[in-house]
Design an enzyme around this catalytic site. Structure first.
Site, PDB file in Angstrom:
ATOM      1  N   SER A 119       0.817  -1.215   0.000  1.00 47.76           N
ATOM      2  CA  SER A 119       0.000   0.000   0.000  1.00 47.76           C
ATOM      3  C   SER A 119       0.847   1.259   0.000  1.00 47.76           C
ATOM      4  CB  SER A 119      -0.837   0.054   1.286  1.00 47.76           C
ATOM      5  OG  SER A 119      -1.751  -0.987   1.335  1.00 47.76           O
ATOM      6  N   HIS A 140      -0.688  -2.511  -7.246  1.00 49.29           N
ATOM      7  CA  HIS A 140      -1.482  -2.163  -6.062  1.00 49.29           C
ATOM      8  C   HIS A 140      -2.975  -2.201  -6.384  1.00 49.29           C
ATOM      9  CE1 HIS A 140      -2.489   1.065  -2.801  1.00 49.29           C
ATOM     10  NE2 HIS A 140      -2.723  -0.161  -2.367  1.00 49.29           N
ATOM     11  N   GLU A 152      -3.040   0.504  -9.251  1.00 51.41           N
ATOM     12  CA  GLU A 152      -1.923   1.453  -9.333  1.00 51.41           C
ATOM     13  C   GLU A 152      -0.687   0.643  -9.694  1.00 51.41           C
ATOM     14  OE1 GLU A 152      -1.452   5.315  -6.362  1.00 51.41           O
ATOM     15  OE2 GLU A 152      -1.610   3.371  -5.436  1.00 51.41           O
ATOM     16  N   ASN A 190      -2.713   6.185  -1.293  1.00 52.39           N
ATOM     17  CA  ASN A 190      -2.663   6.283   0.172  1.00 52.39           C
ATOM     18  C   ASN A 190      -2.009   7.557   0.690  1.00 52.39           C
ATOM     19  OD1 ASN A 190      -4.124   4.061   1.151  1.00 52.39           O
ATOM     20  ND2 ASN A 190      -2.550   2.756   0.249  1.00 52.39           N
TER      21      ASN A 190
HETATM   22  N1  CAA Z   1     -15.694  -8.466  -1.503  1.00 53.25           N
HETATM   23  C1  CAA Z   1     -16.213  -8.672  -2.726  1.00 53.25           C
HETATM   24  N2  CAA Z   1     -17.310  -8.031  -3.172  1.00 53.25           N
HETATM   25  C2  CAA Z   1     -17.903  -7.153  -2.349  1.00 53.25           C
HETATM   26  C3  CAA Z   1     -17.420  -6.894  -1.053  1.00 53.25           C
HETATM   27  C4  CAA Z   1     -16.265  -7.593  -0.630  1.00 53.25           C
HETATM   28  N3  CAA Z   1     -15.709  -7.385   0.568  1.00 53.25           N
HETATM   29  N4  CAA Z   1     -18.225  -5.972  -0.472  1.00 53.25           N
HETATM   30  C5  CAA Z   1     -19.171  -5.662  -1.370  1.00 53.25           C
HETATM   31  N5  CAA Z   1     -18.962  -6.369  -2.503  1.00 53.25           N
HETATM   32  C6  CAA Z   1     -19.767  -6.302  -3.728  1.00 53.25           C
HETATM   33  C7  CAA Z   1     -21.170  -6.766  -3.510  1.00 53.25           C
HETATM   34  O1  CAA Z   1     -21.275  -8.164  -3.703  1.00 53.25           O
HETATM   35  C8  CAA Z   1     -21.915  -6.005  -4.595  1.00 53.25           C
HETATM   36  O2  CAA Z   1     -21.702  -6.662  -5.839  1.00 53.25           O
HETATM   37  P1  CAA Z   1     -22.828  -6.695  -6.981  1.00 53.25           P
HETATM   38  O3  CAA Z   1     -23.088  -5.280  -7.333  1.00 53.25           O
HETATM   39  O4  CAA Z   1     -22.144  -7.476  -8.030  1.00 53.25           O
HETATM   40  O5  CAA Z   1     -23.979  -7.357  -6.354  1.00 53.25           O
HETATM   41  C9  CAA Z   1     -21.162  -4.679  -4.695  1.00 53.25           C
HETATM   42  O6  CAA Z   1     -19.881  -4.909  -4.097  1.00 53.25           O
HETATM   43  C10 CAA Z   1     -21.869  -3.568  -3.959  1.00 53.25           C
HETATM   44  O7  CAA Z   1     -22.034  -4.013  -2.619  1.00 53.25           O
HETATM   45  P2  CAA Z   1     -23.227  -3.600  -1.680  1.00 53.25           P
HETATM   46  O8  CAA Z   1     -24.420  -3.249  -2.529  1.00 53.25           O
HETATM   47  O9  CAA Z   1     -23.407  -4.635  -0.639  1.00 53.25           O
HETATM   48  O10 CAA Z   1     -22.669  -2.376  -0.883  1.00 53.25           O
HETATM   49  P3  CAA Z   1     -22.236  -0.955  -1.371  1.00 53.25           P
HETATM   50  O11 CAA Z   1     -23.023  -0.466  -2.532  1.00 53.25           O
HETATM   51  O12 CAA Z   1     -22.193  -0.167  -0.125  1.00 53.25           O
HETATM   52  O13 CAA Z   1     -20.731  -1.154  -1.882  1.00 53.25           O
HETATM   53  C11 CAA Z   1     -18.443  -1.093  -1.498  1.00 53.25           C
HETATM   54  C12 CAA Z   1     -19.753  -1.732  -1.107  1.00 53.25           C
HETATM   55  C13 CAA Z   1     -18.130  -1.348  -2.972  1.00 53.25           C
HETATM   56  C14 CAA Z   1     -17.363  -1.726  -0.639  1.00 53.25           C
HETATM   57  C15 CAA Z   1     -18.558   0.474  -1.254  1.00 53.25           C
HETATM   58  O14 CAA Z   1     -18.999   0.704   0.068  1.00 53.25           O
HETATM   59  C16 CAA Z   1     -17.286   1.214  -1.477  1.00 53.25           C
HETATM   60  O15 CAA Z   1     -16.918   1.520  -2.608  1.00 53.25           O
HETATM   61  N6  CAA Z   1     -16.552   1.543  -0.370  1.00 53.25           N
HETATM   62  C17 CAA Z   1     -15.287   2.240  -0.450  1.00 53.25           C
HETATM   63  C18 CAA Z   1     -14.210   1.251  -0.845  1.00 53.25           C
HETATM   64  C19 CAA Z   1     -12.863   1.899  -0.945  1.00 53.25           C
HETATM   65  O16 CAA Z   1     -12.670   3.085  -0.776  1.00 53.25           O
HETATM   66  N7  CAA Z   1     -11.855   1.069  -1.244  1.00 53.25           N
HETATM   67  C20 CAA Z   1     -10.501   1.498  -1.292  1.00 53.25           C
HETATM   68  C21 CAA Z   1      -9.882   1.233   0.073  1.00 53.25           C
HETATM   69  S1  CAA Z   1      -8.215   1.815   0.136  1.00 53.25           S
HETATM   70  C22 CAA Z   1      -7.336   0.627  -0.627  1.00 53.25           C
HETATM   71  O17 CAA Z   1      -7.805  -0.402  -1.016  1.00 53.25           O
HETATM   72  C23 CAA Z   1      -5.876   0.896  -0.772  1.00 53.25           C
HETATM   73  C24 CAA Z   1      -5.015   0.558   0.362  1.00 53.25           C
HETATM   74  O18 CAA Z   1      -3.840   0.297   0.109  1.00 53.25           O
HETATM   75  C25 CAA Z   1      -5.456   0.601   1.771  1.00 53.25           C
HETATM   76  P1  NAD Z   2      -4.618  -9.392   5.931  1.00 55.69           P
HETATM   77  O1  NAD Z   2      -4.187  -9.206   7.339  1.00 55.69           O
HETATM   78  O2  NAD Z   2      -6.071  -9.568   5.626  1.00 55.69           O
HETATM   79  O3  NAD Z   2      -3.852 -10.640   5.276  1.00 55.69           O
HETATM   80  C1  NAD Z   2      -2.460 -10.806   5.298  1.00 55.69           C
HETATM   81  C2  NAD Z   2      -2.173 -12.287   5.092  1.00 55.69           C
HETATM   82  O4  NAD Z   2      -0.765 -12.438   4.871  1.00 55.69           O
HETATM   83  C3  NAD Z   2      -2.548 -13.145   6.304  1.00 55.69           C
HETATM   84  O5  NAD Z   2      -3.356 -14.237   5.896  1.00 55.69           O
HETATM   85  C4  NAD Z   2      -1.186 -13.623   6.841  1.00 55.69           C
HETATM   86  O6  NAD Z   2      -1.216 -14.925   7.408  1.00 55.69           O
HETATM   87  C5  NAD Z   2      -0.357 -13.610   5.556  1.00 55.69           C
HETATM   88  N1  NAD Z   2       1.086 -13.540   5.799  1.00 55.69           N
HETATM   89  C6  NAD Z   2       1.748 -12.826   6.752  1.00 55.69           C
HETATM   90  N2  NAD Z   2       3.083 -13.049   6.646  1.00 55.69           N
HETATM   91  C7  NAD Z   2       3.251 -13.920   5.622  1.00 55.69           C
HETATM   92  C8  NAD Z   2       4.380 -14.545   5.039  1.00 55.69           C
HETATM   93  N3  NAD Z   2       5.612 -14.319   5.487  1.00 55.69           N
HETATM   94  N4  NAD Z   2       4.191 -15.397   4.000  1.00 55.69           N
HETATM   95  C9  NAD Z   2       2.947 -15.649   3.532  1.00 55.69           C
HETATM   96  N5  NAD Z   2       1.831 -15.079   4.038  1.00 55.69           N
HETATM   97  C10 NAD Z   2       1.981 -14.222   5.071  1.00 55.69           C
HETATM   98  O7  NAD Z   2      -4.027  -8.135   5.137  1.00 55.69           O
HETATM   99  P2  NAD Z   2      -4.553  -7.491   3.775  1.00 55.69           P
HETATM  100  O8  NAD Z   2      -5.521  -6.418   4.099  1.00 55.69           O
HETATM  101  O9  NAD Z   2      -4.907  -8.569   2.813  1.00 55.69           O
HETATM  102  O10 NAD Z   2      -3.229  -6.748   3.278  1.00 55.69           O
HETATM  103  C11 NAD Z   2      -2.190  -7.448   2.622  1.00 55.69           C
HETATM  104  C12 NAD Z   2      -1.292  -6.463   1.877  1.00 55.69           C
HETATM  105  O11 NAD Z   2      -2.078  -5.723   0.929  1.00 55.69           O
HETATM  106  C13 NAD Z   2      -0.609  -5.410   2.768  1.00 55.69           C
HETATM  107  O12 NAD Z   2       0.659  -5.107   2.232  1.00 55.69           O
HETATM  108  C14 NAD Z   2      -1.546  -4.215   2.633  1.00 55.69           C
HETATM  109  O13 NAD Z   2      -0.920  -2.992   2.880  1.00 55.69           O
HETATM  110  C15 NAD Z   2      -1.939  -4.336   1.167  1.00 55.69           C
HETATM  111  N6  NAD Z   2      -3.215  -3.696   0.838  1.00 55.69           N
HETATM  112  C16 NAD Z   2      -4.241  -3.716   1.734  1.00 55.69           C
HETATM  113  C17 NAD Z   2      -5.436  -3.114   1.380  1.00 55.69           C
HETATM  114  C18 NAD Z   2      -6.590  -3.116   2.328  1.00 55.69           C
HETATM  115  O14 NAD Z   2      -7.558  -2.367   2.122  1.00 55.69           O
HETATM  116  N7  NAD Z   2      -6.590  -3.921   3.371  1.00 55.69           N
HETATM  117  C19 NAD Z   2      -5.592  -2.510   0.126  1.00 55.69           C
HETATM  118  C20 NAD Z   2      -4.510  -2.538  -0.775  1.00 55.69           C
HETATM  119  C21 NAD Z   2      -3.322  -3.124  -0.405  1.00 55.69           C
END
Ligand code: CAA
Ligand code: NAD
Length: 283
Positions: A119, A140, A152, A190
């Site tokens: 991330s 990503h 990304e 991020n």
């Molecule tokens: N896994 C797979 N599919 C999922 C899911 C999950 N965890 N959660 C929801 N869905 C699917 C549902 O099955 C549904 O699919 P269909 O349209 O095909 O039926 C669709 O998503 C919409 O779901 P819902 O109607 O139940 O709910 P919603 O309209 O509120 O949408 C959401 C759910 C898509 C998650 C929406 O709330 C959303 O876009 N949230 C923001 C997500 C976001 O910002 N993601 C980026 C996070 S940051 C990141 O990823 C980067 C990082 O490194 C941290």
């Molecule tokens: P998670 O905690 O759901 O899963 C991580 C998994 O990795 C666990 O099942 C753990 O057992 C496994 N693991 C840990 N050490 C390991 C190793 N040495 N070898 C093999 N497996 C190992 O975490 P997540 O949310 O799936 O995040 C995973 C990666 O993806 C992180 O780098 C995170 O920053 C990135 N990411 C997360 C998100 C998010 O929204 N959570 C979005 C984009 C990218």
């Protein structure tokens, strides 16, 4: 280059989603984790998502079976030698990622591309753990992977053009939209998202409003699909903290200081949805 077999390392929420979208696009997948129960949990989660697609009439039962048959589980990293591409999605920790990449460098043929779903961590530093930095790249995905369109793509300092092109082509095959960004802490996604989430946590910490109110403001006022605290719980508070630490250390600027309340929650094991408790409770 037409990639036909990938290994995904980490069967958590991201790894299982990454495995699912590859298998749905006809790519064979080895889903690897440290324990078999984690691998099985990942496969069960994929199977549940696919079952919902069958219920909605978007997949046939036969297609669901075919997709699941393309995914094999693994707890032996040596299986990576069979893959043309490895996508690492383990925890957001530079030591863990560097050690996995150093091991992969020993195990896999020299042509194998090594990608990370990090991330925020520097691709160049992860690549430096290998003897093939030209084959290392950031891929990503966003959470939830089957739904979100963005991938990304981040080149390290030495990433070869043909590696970038292979990953871009694969992202398009997965029906995603690739966007290229440069290798800086947090990339684009991020660097912008996580300070907003951290600020929402400071807003709770300083008693400005309750989590529900903060989320309501951002949902109704800014049209965000989820409020920032619901989103933080969804991403995982441990992952949010690791990302803030990477931004703080990488830029050396106090504006990226992780909120003490975020640290406290992570120390308490309140990791959000995946642990049953974060800013909200989940049953
Ligand atoms: N896994 C797979 N599919 C999922 C899911 C999950 N965890 N959660 C929801 N869905 C699917 C549902 O099955 C549904 O699919 P269909 O349209 O095909 O039926 C669709 O998503 C919409 O779901 P819902 O109607 O139940 O709910 P919603 O309209 O509120 O949408 C959401 C759910 C898509 C998650 C929406 O709330 C959303 O876009 N949230 C923001 C997500 C976001 O910002 N993601 C980026 C996070 S940051 C990141 O990823 C980067 C990082 O490194 C941290
Ligand atoms: P998670 O905690 O759901 O899963 C991580 C998994 O990795 C666990 O099942 C753990 O057992 C496994 N693991 C840990 N050490 C390991 C190793 N040495 N070898 C093999 N497996 C190992 O975490 P997540 O949310 O799936 O995040 C995973 C990666 O993806 C992180 O780098 C995170 O920053 C990135 N990411 C997360 C998100 C998010 O929204 N959570 C979005 C984009 C990218």
């Amino acid at each position: 280059m037409n990639i036909q077999k990938v290994m995904v390392i980490g069967a958590g929420q991201m790894g299982s989603g990454i495995a699912q979208v590859h298998a749905m696009a006809g790519v064979d997948v080895i889903l690897h984790d440290i324990k078999d129960e984690y691998v099985q949990r990942g496969i069960t989660s994929i199977s549940n998502h696919l079952a919902r697609q069958v219920e909605k009439g978007r997949l046939t039962k036969a297609e669901k079976t075919e997709i699941l048959e393309r995914i094999e589980g693994s707890t032996d990293l040596a299986n990576a030698s069979e893959a043309e591409l490895v996508i690492e999605a383990a925890v957001e920790n530079i030591e863990v990622k560097s050690s996995i990449f150093a091991e992969l460098d020993q195990i896999t043929p020299k042509e194998t591309i090594l990608a990370t779903n990090t991330s925020s961590l520097p691709i160049t530093e992860i690549a430096a753990a290998t003897n093939r930095p030209e084959k290392v790249i950031g891929m990503h995905f966003m959470n939830p992977v089957p739904v979100m369109k963005l991938v990304e793509i981040i080149r390290g300092l030495a990433t070869a053009d043909e590696v970038y092109e292979a990953i871009e082509e694969l992202a398009l095959r997965l029906n995603k939209t690739p966007v290229e960004v440069n290798d800086f802490p947090g990339f684009v996604s991020n660097r912008i998202l996580m300070p907003m989430i951290n600020e929402a946590i400071f807003t709770v910490y300083e008693g400005v409003a309750e989590p529900e109110a903060i989320d309501e403001v951002m949902k109704l006022g800014m049209n965000h699909p989820m409020g920032p605290l619901t989103l933080a719980d969804f991403i995982g508070l441990d992952t949010c903290l690791y990302i803030m630490e990477t931004l703080h250390e990488g830029f050396g600027d106090d504006k990226y200081r992780p909120c003490p309340l975020l640290r406290k929650y992570v120390k308490a094991g309140w990791l959000g949805k995946k642990s049953g408790r974060g800013f909200y409770k989940y049953s």
